[in-house]
Design an enzyme around this catalytic site. Structure first.
Site, PDB file in Angstrom:
ATOM      1  N   ASN A 199      10.183  49.566  14.150  1.00  0.00           N
ATOM      2  CA  ASN A 199       9.442  49.418  15.203  1.00  0.00           C
ATOM      3  C   ASN A 199       9.675  51.184  15.648  1.00  0.00           C
ATOM      4  O   ASN A 199      10.834  51.260  16.234  1.00  0.00           O
ATOM      5  CB  ASN A 199       9.867  48.611  16.358  1.00  0.00           C
ATOM      6  CG  ASN A 199       9.333  48.881  17.588  1.00  0.00           C
ATOM      7  OD1 ASN A 199       8.351  49.629  17.936  1.00  0.00           O
ATOM      8  ND2 ASN A 199       9.885  48.166  18.561  1.00  0.00           N
ATOM      9  N   LYS A 256       8.727  52.646  18.039  1.00  0.00           N
ATOM     10  CA  LYS A 256       8.670  52.672  19.658  1.00  0.00           C
ATOM     11  C   LYS A 256       7.687  53.793  20.212  1.00  0.00           C
ATOM     12  O   LYS A 256       6.638  54.074  19.452  1.00  0.00           O
ATOM     13  CB  LYS A 256      10.169  52.648  20.230  1.00  0.00           C
ATOM     14  CG  LYS A 256      10.885  51.400  19.597  1.00  0.00           C
ATOM     15  CD  LYS A 256      12.045  51.351  20.222  1.00  0.00           C
ATOM     16  CE  LYS A 256      12.835  49.961  19.775  1.00  0.00           C
ATOM     17  NZ  LYS A 256      13.938  49.567  20.391  1.00  0.00           N
ATOM     18  N   HIS A 300       8.611  42.410  23.148  1.00  0.00           N
ATOM     19  CA  HIS A 300       9.779  43.208  22.883  1.00  0.00           C
ATOM     20  C   HIS A 300      10.690  42.937  24.034  1.00  0.00           C
ATOM     21  O   HIS A 300      10.086  43.220  25.308  1.00  0.00           O
ATOM     22  CB  HIS A 300       9.311  44.761  22.381  1.00  0.00           C
ATOM     23  CG  HIS A 300      10.572  45.191  21.965  1.00  0.00           C
ATOM     24  ND1 HIS A 300      11.552  45.852  22.843  1.00  0.00           N
ATOM     25  CD2 HIS A 300      11.020  45.510  20.630  1.00  0.00           C
ATOM     26  CE1 HIS A 300      12.331  46.618  22.016  1.00  0.00           C
ATOM     27  NE2 HIS A 300      12.348  46.174  20.821  1.00  0.00           N
ATOM     28  N   GLU A 358      12.080  45.587  25.697  1.00  0.00           N
ATOM     29  CA  GLU A 358      11.879  46.819  26.381  1.00  0.00           C
ATOM     30  C   GLU A 358      10.620  46.370  27.251  1.00  0.00           C
ATOM     31  O   GLU A 358      10.645  46.754  28.507  1.00  0.00           O
ATOM     32  CB  GLU A 358      11.464  47.872  25.602  1.00  0.00           C
ATOM     33  CG  GLU A 358      12.870  48.381  25.116  1.00  0.00           C
ATOM     34  CD  GLU A 358      12.733  49.055  23.761  1.00  0.00           C
ATOM     35  OE1 GLU A 358      11.765  49.427  23.213  1.00  0.00           O
ATOM     36  OE2 GLU A 358      13.925  49.311  23.078  1.00  0.00           O
ATOM     37  N   GLU A 417      16.410  39.458  18.906  1.00  0.00           N
ATOM     38  CA  GLU A 417      16.949  40.689  19.234  1.00  0.00           C
ATOM     39  C   GLU A 417      17.682  40.920  20.461  1.00  0.00           C
ATOM     40  O   GLU A 417      17.363  40.702  21.606  1.00  0.00           O
ATOM     41  CB  GLU A 417      15.921  41.938  19.485  1.00  0.00           C
ATOM     42  CG  GLU A 417      14.803  41.979  18.223  1.00  0.00           C
ATOM     43  CD  GLU A 417      14.240  43.317  18.199  1.00  0.00           C
ATOM     44  OE1 GLU A 417      14.278  44.308  17.379  1.00  0.00           O
ATOM     45  OE2 GLU A 417      13.530  43.672  19.302  1.00  0.00           O
ATOM     46  N   GLY A 459      19.419  49.534  20.205  1.00  0.00           N
ATOM     47  CA  GLY A 459      19.869  50.997  20.438  1.00  0.00           C
ATOM     48  C   GLY A 459      20.914  51.338  21.026  1.00  0.00           C
ATOM     49  O   GLY A 459      21.448  52.423  21.661  1.00  0.00           O
ATOM     50  N   SER A 511      20.409  47.388  16.304  1.00  0.00           N
ATOM     51  CA  SER A 511      21.337  48.352  15.771  1.00  0.00           C
ATOM     52  C   SER A 511      21.273  48.129  14.319  1.00  0.00           C
ATOM     53  O   SER A 511      22.496  48.419  13.560  1.00  0.00           O
ATOM     54  CB  SER A 511      22.678  48.517  16.344  1.00  0.00           C
ATOM     55  OG  SER A 511      22.458  48.988  17.644  1.00  0.00           O
TER      56      SER A 511
HETATM   57  O1  G3H Z   1      12.488  46.407  17.710  1.00  0.00           O
HETATM   58  C1  G3H Z   1      13.422  46.912  17.445  1.00  0.00           C
HETATM   59  C2  G3H Z   1      14.602  46.818  18.014  1.00  0.00           C
HETATM   60  O2  G3H Z   1      14.234  47.258  19.466  1.00  0.00           O
HETATM   61  C3  G3H Z   1      15.801  47.369  17.584  1.00  0.00           C
HETATM   62  O3  G3H Z   1      16.041  48.775  18.120  1.00  0.00           O
HETATM   63  O4  G3H Z   1      17.422  49.293  15.884  1.00  0.00           O
HETATM   64  O5  G3H Z   1      17.115  50.894  17.628  1.00  0.00           O
HETATM   65  O6  G3H Z   1      18.604  49.186  17.966  1.00  0.00           O
HETATM   66  P1  G3H Z   1      17.253  49.733  17.333  1.00  0.00           P
END
Ligand code: G3H
Length: 249
Positions: A10, A12, A96, A98, A166, A172, A212
């Site tokens: 992802n 983002k 998601h 977010e 998640e 993150g 993460s």
């Molecule tokens: O969609 C992916 C997640 O939000 C994980 O993000 O690997 O940066 O923690 P991350």
């Protein structure tokens, strides 16, 4: 029923055309297990979907990061499921955390989105997960069950759905769930599916872990019985994404 490992990247809201092309080159040159062993899906921002799709190797697939809840029309700024289908984008990430947190997407709204996207022929990575406060108050399983129920109430066929667990506190933050923590929730989710949807759906539905994940922690997480893959954020923009794909074997 054997569940094929799946690794999603992802991206983002990141990248320029040049940066995106660099990541695609990295992916195209990578030696990874075959498509029979691991399904790889990368999810660039909407505007880069066509260029990524046109340049990406054919054994990797693309996903949008969102789509509108119903048929398109007078919804400024939205992108419809029909448009993704028109561009031959096979996958979409929905719900998601977010978007749930920042854009106030409710469980019901996400359930509606999943149902509509499936009805148009898209495959869906549906995200669920608890906040730190919810975990510390002992409501993790209740939270993810409610998020899953909102989807289950709206769909009758799970063939094209992958769940992505998640935990919000792990996204993150560099604070990955331990393999035992991830396994525990994945196990409970599969049990919830068995009790509320059916044994076959529970056995066949893949549950990815996200939060993460990196090249160093993926192998042990991947060895957990109910962890069927990863949804990767930050590390999907880096060469270590290849190591994460390789953790399938
Ligand atoms: O969609 C992916 C997640 O939000 C994980 O993000 O690997 O940066 O923690 P991350």
């Amino acid at each position: 029923m054997a569940r094929k490992f799946i690794v999603g990247g992802n991206w983002k809201c990141n990248g320029t055309t040049e940066e995106v092309k660099k990541i695609v080159t990295l992916l195209n040159e990578a030696e990874v297990p075959s498509e029979d062993v691991v399904e790889v899906v990368v999810s660039p921002p909407f505007v880069f979907l066509p260029v990524v799709k046109s340049l990406l190797r054919s054994d990797f697939h693309v996903a949008a990061q969102n789509c509108w809840v119903r048929k398109g029309g007078a919804f400024t700024g939205e992108v419809s499921a029909e448009m993704l289908v028109n561009l031959s984008i096979p996958w979409v990430i929905l719900g998601h955390s977010e978007r749930r947190a920042i854009l106030n997407e409710s469980n019901d709204f996400v359930g509606d989105k999943v149902a509509y996207a499936l009805s148009q022929g898209l495959k869906v990575i549906a995200c669920i997960g608890e906040t730190l406060e919810q975990r510390e108050s002992g409501s993790t399983v209740a939270v993810v069950a409610a998020q899953t129920k909102a989807i289950a109430d709206k769909i009758s066929n799970w063939d094209n759905v992958v769940l992505a667990y998640e935990p919000v506190w792990a996204i993150g933050t560099g604070k990955v769930a331990t393999p035992a923590q991830a396994q525990e929730v994945h196990f409970e989710l599969r049990k919830w599916l068995k009790d509320n949807v059916g044994a076959e759906v529970a056995a066949s539905t893949r549950i990815m872990y996200g939060g993460s994940v990196n090249g160093a922690n993926c192998k042990e997480l991947a060895s957990q019985a109910d962890v069927d893959g990863f949804l990767v954020g930050g590390a999907s923009l880096k060469p270590e994404f290849i190591d994460i794909i390789k953790s399938a074997t």
